[in-house]
Design a protein around this motif. Structure first.
Motif, PDB file in Angstrom:
ATOM      1  N   LYS A  35      63.084  20.577   1.904  1.00 46.30           N
ATOM      2  CA  LYS A  35      63.679  19.572   1.006  1.00 46.30           C
ATOM      3  C   LYS A  35      64.702  20.219   0.074  1.00 46.30           C
ATOM      4  O   LYS A  35      65.789  19.663  -0.143  1.00 46.30           O
ATOM      5  CB  LYS A  35      62.591  18.878   0.196  1.00 46.30           C
ATOM      6  CG  LYS A  35      63.135  17.806  -0.745  1.00 46.30           C
ATOM      7  CD  LYS A  35      62.036  17.124  -1.516  1.00 46.30           C
ATOM      8  CE  LYS A  35      62.479  16.024  -2.445  1.00 46.30           C
ATOM      9  NZ  LYS A  35      63.822  15.966  -2.905  1.00 46.30           N
ATOM     10  N   ALA A  36      64.380  21.391  -0.463  1.00 52.13           N
ATOM     11  CA  ALA A  36      65.314  22.078  -1.363  1.00 52.13           C
ATOM     12  C   ALA A  36      66.631  22.374  -0.650  1.00 52.13           C
ATOM     13  O   ALA A  36      67.711  22.198  -1.218  1.00 52.13           O
ATOM     14  CB  ALA A  36      64.691  23.365  -1.893  1.00 52.13           C
ATOM     15  N   HIS A  37      66.564  22.810   0.598  1.00 50.80           N
ATOM     16  CA  HIS A  37      67.781  23.043   1.380  1.00 50.80           C
ATOM     17  C   HIS A  37      68.534  21.726   1.608  1.00 50.80           C
ATOM     18  O   HIS A  37      69.737  21.633   1.370  1.00 50.80           O
ATOM     19  CB  HIS A  37      67.430  23.653   2.746  1.00 50.80           C
ATOM     20  CG  HIS A  37      67.231  25.119   2.749  1.00 50.80           C
ATOM     21  ND1 HIS A  37      66.044  25.711   2.360  1.00 50.80           N
ATOM     22  CD2 HIS A  37      68.055  26.133   3.110  1.00 50.80           C
ATOM     23  CE1 HIS A  37      66.149  27.016   2.491  1.00 50.80           C
ATOM     24  NE2 HIS A  37      67.370  27.307   2.940  1.00 50.80           N
ATOM     25  N   ASN A  38      67.797  20.727   2.089  1.00 47.71           N
ATOM     26  CA  ASN A  38      68.447  19.472   2.478  1.00 47.71           C
ATOM     27  C   ASN A  38      69.058  18.732   1.300  1.00 47.71           C
ATOM     28  O   ASN A  38      70.111  18.103   1.445  1.00 47.71           O
ATOM     29  CB  ASN A  38      67.468  18.590   3.252  1.00 47.71           C
ATOM     30  CG  ASN A  38      67.207  19.150   4.643  1.00 47.71           C
ATOM     31  OD1 ASN A  38      68.032  19.893   5.187  1.00 47.71           O
ATOM     32  ND2 ASN A  38      66.062  18.823   5.201  1.00 47.71           N
ATOM     33  N   ASP A  39      68.440  18.813   0.136  1.00 46.71           N
ATOM     34  CA  ASP A  39      69.029  18.178  -1.052  1.00 46.71           C
ATOM     35  C   ASP A  39      70.402  18.777  -1.357  1.00 46.71           C
ATOM     36  O   ASP A  39      71.327  18.057  -1.749  1.00 46.71           O
ATOM     37  CB  ASP A  39      68.102  18.336  -2.265  1.00 46.71           C
ATOM     38  CG  ASP A  39      66.868  17.450  -2.184  1.00 46.71           C
ATOM     39  OD1 ASP A  39      66.794  16.572  -1.300  1.00 46.71           O
ATOM     40  OD2 ASP A  39      65.950  17.662  -3.016  1.00 46.71           O
ATOM     41  N   LEU A  40      70.557  20.064  -1.182  1.00 47.90           N
ATOM     42  CA  LEU A  40      71.842  20.723  -1.439  1.00 47.90           C
ATOM     43  C   LEU A  40      72.835  20.487  -0.299  1.00 47.90           C
ATOM     44  O   LEU A  40      74.034  20.336  -0.540  1.00 47.90           O
ATOM     45  CB  LEU A  40      71.625  22.220  -1.664  1.00 47.90           C
ATOM     46  CG  LEU A  40      70.817  22.555  -2.919  1.00 47.90           C
ATOM     47  CD1 LEU A  40      70.397  24.022  -2.921  1.00 47.90           C
ATOM     48  CD2 LEU A  40      71.577  22.203  -4.174  1.00 47.90           C
ATOM     49  N   VAL A  56      63.954  29.480  -5.282  1.00 48.17           N
ATOM     50  CA  VAL A  56      64.464  30.462  -4.314  1.00 48.17           C
ATOM     51  C   VAL A  56      65.758  29.945  -3.701  1.00 48.17           C
ATOM     52  O   VAL A  56      66.784  30.638  -3.682  1.00 48.17           O
ATOM     53  CB  VAL A  56      63.412  30.757  -3.213  1.00 48.17           C
ATOM     54  CG1 VAL A  56      64.008  31.607  -2.097  1.00 48.17           C
ATOM     55  CG2 VAL A  56      62.181  31.427  -3.818  1.00 48.17           C
ATOM     56  N   VAL A  57      65.727  28.709  -3.206  1.00 49.32           N
ATOM     57  CA  VAL A  57      66.917  28.123  -2.570  1.00 49.32           C
ATOM     58  C   VAL A  57      68.039  27.970  -3.592  1.00 49.32           C
ATOM     59  O   VAL A  57      69.204  28.239  -3.291  1.00 49.32           O
ATOM     60  CB  VAL A  57      66.572  26.778  -1.892  1.00 49.32           C
ATOM     61  CG1 VAL A  57      67.811  26.149  -1.265  1.00 49.32           C
ATOM     62  CG2 VAL A  57      65.486  26.981  -0.835  1.00 49.32           C
ATOM     63  N   GLN A  58      67.706  27.585  -4.806  1.00 50.02           N
ATOM     64  CA  GLN A  58      68.716  27.444  -5.856  1.00 50.02           C
ATOM     65  C   GLN A  58      69.396  28.778  -6.155  1.00 50.02           C
ATOM     66  O   GLN A  58      70.608  28.825  -6.389  1.00 50.02           O
ATOM     67  CB  GLN A  58      68.104  26.854  -7.128  1.00 50.02           C
ATOM     68  CG  GLN A  58      69.125  26.494  -8.179  1.00 50.02           C
ATOM     69  CD  GLN A  58      70.059  25.376  -7.751  1.00 50.02           C
ATOM     70  OE1 GLN A  58      69.621  24.339  -7.268  1.00 50.02           O
ATOM     71  NE2 GLN A  58      71.359  25.566  -7.935  1.00 50.02           N
TER      72      GLN A  58
END
Length: 190
Positions: free
Chosen positions: A29-34, A113-115
């Motif tokens: 989700k963190a990847h896909n939101d970005l 982490v993704v951020q």
């Protein structure tokens, strides 16, 4: 026999404690939101890529938790690495008056982490398709890479309570094309 079983159970507990469970749904989700910001398609989570990430994270942990890319040793994948320090505190002094330091594992969220990878956007120039001199931006471009479709991630705790995170991606990003004419071209992420 009971003693051997107990020792094996303790050893298994110690080994398991070194692994940090990455929440697949949260990191995806963190990847896909970005990625939505760039029109890049949503990634799907892959257990085979998670296994590759786990293999490399375990190797890094075994070797002292340095930030070293696998360079294809776990497959033809893109790869992002993240390191977090331990939380250190002291609440007592020894006989000589020196603080006695303790460290513990920091709670790190998948989104953070993704951020951290995405924050390299500040050093990426789309017009020149390059990073600002002396800066990294390849983690950012891998996160948003338009033709990447899958990811898998793993993390390990290090002996000093720091931690390493590894995400593997297919198809990999940051592609450089070498043509028979001799032309070299770095593809753009989106």
């Amino acid at each position: 026999m009971m003693r051997v079983t107990l020792i094996l159970l303790l050893l298994a507990t110690y080994i398991y404690a070194q692994e940090i469970k990455v929440n697949a749904e949260a990191i995806t989700k963190a990847h896909n939101d970005l990625r939505k910001k760039y029109g890049s398609p949503a990634l799907k989570y892959s257990e085979s890529l998670e296994n590759a990430a786990q293999k490399w994270a375990a190797k890094l942990q075994k070797d002292g938790c340095g930030m070293v890319h696998s360079h294809g040793k776990v497959g033809e994948t893109g790869e992002n690495l993240f390191w977090a320090s331990a939380v250190k505190s002291a609440n007592a002094k020894d006989a000589k008056g020196n603080w006695i330091w303790h460290s513990k594992l920091k709670k790190v969220k998948e989104k953070a982490v993704v951020q951290a990878w995405y924050d390299e956007v500040q050093w990426y120039d789309y017009a020149t398709n390059s990073c600002e001199d002396g800066q990294m931006c390849g983690h950012y471009t891998q996160v948003i890479w338009n033709t990447t479709t899958k990811l898998g991630c793993a993390a390990m705790a290090c002996d000093d309570h720091s931690q390493v995170w590894v995400c593997e991606y297919t198809t990999p990003g940051n592609i450089v094309m070498h043509y028979s004419s001799g032309k070299v071209e770095s593809l753009k992420p989106y």
